[in-house]
Every structure is written in C-alpha cells, then in structure tokens.
Design a protein around this motif. Structure first.
Motif, short mmCIF file in Angstrom:
data_model
loop_
_atom_site.label_atom_id
_atom_site.label_comp_id
_atom_site.label_asym_id
_atom_site.label_seq_id
_atom_site.Cartn_x
_atom_site.Cartn_y
_atom_site.Cartn_z
N ARG A 62 0.86 -1.18 0.00
CA ARG A 62 0.00 0.00 0.00
C ARG A 62 0.89 1.23 0.00
O ARG A 62 1.81 1.33 0.81
CB ARG A 62 -0.91 0.00 1.24
N PRO A 63 0.66 2.18 -0.90
CA PRO A 63 1.50 3.38 -0.91
C PRO A 63 1.30 4.22 0.34
O PRO A 63 0.22 4.21 0.95
CB PRO A 63 1.02 4.12 -2.17
N ALA A 64 2.36 4.94 0.70
CA ALA A 64 2.29 5.82 1.88
C ALA A 64 1.46 7.05 1.58
O ALA A 64 0.70 7.52 2.44
CB ALA A 64 3.69 6.20 2.32
N THR A 65 1.59 7.59 0.38
CA THR A 65 0.80 8.74 -0.04
C THR A 65 0.29 8.49 -1.45
O THR A 65 0.91 7.78 -2.24
CB THR A 65 1.61 10.04 -0.01
N PHE A 66 -0.85 9.11 -1.78
CA PHE A 66 -1.44 8.92 -3.10
C PHE A 66 -2.43 10.04 -3.35
O PHE A 66 -3.04 10.57 -2.42
CB PHE A 66 -2.12 7.55 -3.20
N PHE A 67 -2.55 10.42 -4.63
CA PHE A 67 -3.53 11.46 -4.97
C PHE A 67 -3.98 11.26 -6.41
O PHE A 67 -3.31 10.63 -7.23
CB PHE A 67 -2.96 12.86 -4.77
N LEU A 68 -5.16 11.80 -6.70
CA LEU A 68 -5.74 11.75 -8.03
C LEU A 68 -5.43 13.03 -8.79
O LEU A 68 -5.58 14.13 -8.25
CB LEU A 68 -7.25 11.58 -7.95
N LYS A 69 -5.03 12.89 -10.05
CA LYS A 69 -4.80 14.05 -10.89
C LYS A 69 -6.14 14.68 -11.28
O LYS A 69 -6.27 15.91 -11.35
CB LYS A 69 -4.03 13.63 -12.15
N PHE A 70 -7.14 13.84 -11.59
CA PHE A 70 -8.48 14.32 -11.95
C PHE A 70 -9.48 13.72 -10.98
O PHE A 70 -9.42 12.53 -10.68
CB PHE A 70 -8.85 13.90 -13.38
N PRO A 71 -10.43 14.51 -10.47
CA PRO A 71 -11.43 13.96 -9.56
C PRO A 71 -12.39 13.04 -10.31
O PRO A 71 -12.60 13.21 -11.52
CB PRO A 71 -12.15 15.20 -9.03
N PRO A 72 -12.99 12.08 -9.62
CA PRO A 72 -14.01 11.25 -10.27
C PRO A 72 -15.26 12.08 -10.56
O PRO A 72 -15.44 13.18 -10.02
CB PRO A 72 -14.29 10.16 -9.23
#
Length: 216
Positions: A62-72
């Motif tokens: 599991r990654p420590a941090t993660f983010f979406l470039k585009f929202p759903p």
C-alpha cells in the motif's frame, strides 16, 4: 449458523457447494491468496440454502501517499482516492460508496512508497456492466521514477474488451508489470471513448468504475 444442527458446506476452488462437493466448516479458514469462498447451509430434511459468496483479494503493498490528478465524476465519487486503497471490496450497487467513476477524464493516480518496493503484480478491481456503460479501460499506462527523479513509462497495454452477452460482474483486470525498488508510481487508465458497434449505445463514452488498486 443461528439454527442448531445446520452444516455449512463451502468451497475454495470456485466450484458450487452441494451435498457431495464441499468442505465442511468446522473452524475459521485461513486465506492467504486471491480466493472466492462459496458456501451453503444444509440440514437434515431441508433443501440446501441459497448460496453466499465472498471474494478475498491479496494486497501486500500500500502506498504511503497517493492522490488523483483528476477527480471522479460527481455520480461516483466514493471516498475519493482513499477508496482505491481501503481494502474494502465494492458490491454491485451503484449507490455504494466504494466506487470511483471516470468518463470524461482518465483515472490518473500517483503513488509514493515509504521505502522502495519490489512490485510483482498490479491489478485494477472494476465493475463491468454493459447496460450501465461500465467497461474495462481502453488503455493502461504505468510510469515510475528513475534515478534522476524523472518519469519513465514502464508499461502500456490495451485490456481485452468484453463481447456482446458477456455477464456483468466484478472483475480483476491484471496489469502485467514488474519492477524493483519503486519509489514513485503513476497509473493512468483511459476510458473507452466510444462503445463498440454491438452495443445499443454504440459510439457513446464508457465509464471506468473502480474500487481498488491491488499491488503485490
């Protein structure tokens, strides 16, 4: 079972449990790999119950941090990017908060690991339903950082698309990807820009509906 003298018959090999083909539940069952548990209840003088099933998916990394470039899209926002790594499998209910939906923009998620990880497999858990325009992605890309910190494309593929009449369901889309000492990774999954000719809404955009990214 809440009723005395009821036996639980189950299988772990994907087969249907009945009065002949089964394992008898006696104690908790350890699960250490991708497994579908199918179970039914039996009692003397009664027909077997309807089937209950549960799918378990192994996810070691599991990654420590993660983010979406585009929202759903607003209709399928789940718990935003947290839904992709919460370990909770979605159900076939469009109101479930497990699902993220992408149609006008790709699923583009960037991940960073607390320590470099050797990755042996990656998969997307999706919902396929031709009537609801839920399809596998048209294209998948994986990018990783290299020594100088720049990004390198490490994988590109076009997942197999379903045929007319294929049953709806929850599918795990394997992405054939392996890499050592990965510090940052970016997954891009692009929706179908036009539904196939056999579809009643041919030419329209398709959804990607995803609930988990599975990394091992």
């Amino acid at each position: 079972h809440s009723i005395p003298n009821v036996s639980i018959h189950y299988t772990l090999d994907g087969s249907y449990p009945d009065s002949i083909n089964f394992l008898l539940y006696r104690e908790p069952v350890p699960i250490d790999s991708n497994t579908v548990v199918r179970a039914r209840a039996f009692a003397e003088g009664w027909h077997g119950s309807e089937e209950s099933t549960a799918e378990f998916i192994k996810a070691d990394i599991r990654p420590a941090t993660f983010f979406l470039k585009f929202p759903p899209e607003d209709r399928y926002r789940g718990d935003l990017v947290r839904s992709l790594f919460d370990g909770e499998k979605g159900v076939t209910n469009s109101w479930s908060q497990s699902w993220l939906g992408f149609m006008n923009f790709p699923l583009k998620v960037e991940m960073e690991f607390s320590t470099p990880e050797d990755i042996n497999s990656l998969a997307m858990s999706i919902w396929y339903n031709e009537g609801m325009l839920f399809f596998p992605p048209a294209e998948v890309e994986i990018w990783i950082t290299i020594e100088d910190g720049s990004w390198m494309r490490a994988h590109h593929s076009r997942p197999q698309q379903p045929k007319k009449g294929d049953p709806a369901g929850l599918n795990l889309i394997p992405i054939q990807f392996k890499a050592e000492a990965v510090e940052k990774m970016r997954l891009i999954a692009k929706p179908l820009s036009a539904l196939p000719g056999w579809h009643g809404a041919k030419g329209e955009k398709a959804w990607i509906i995803v609930d988990e990214l599975v990394i091992n």
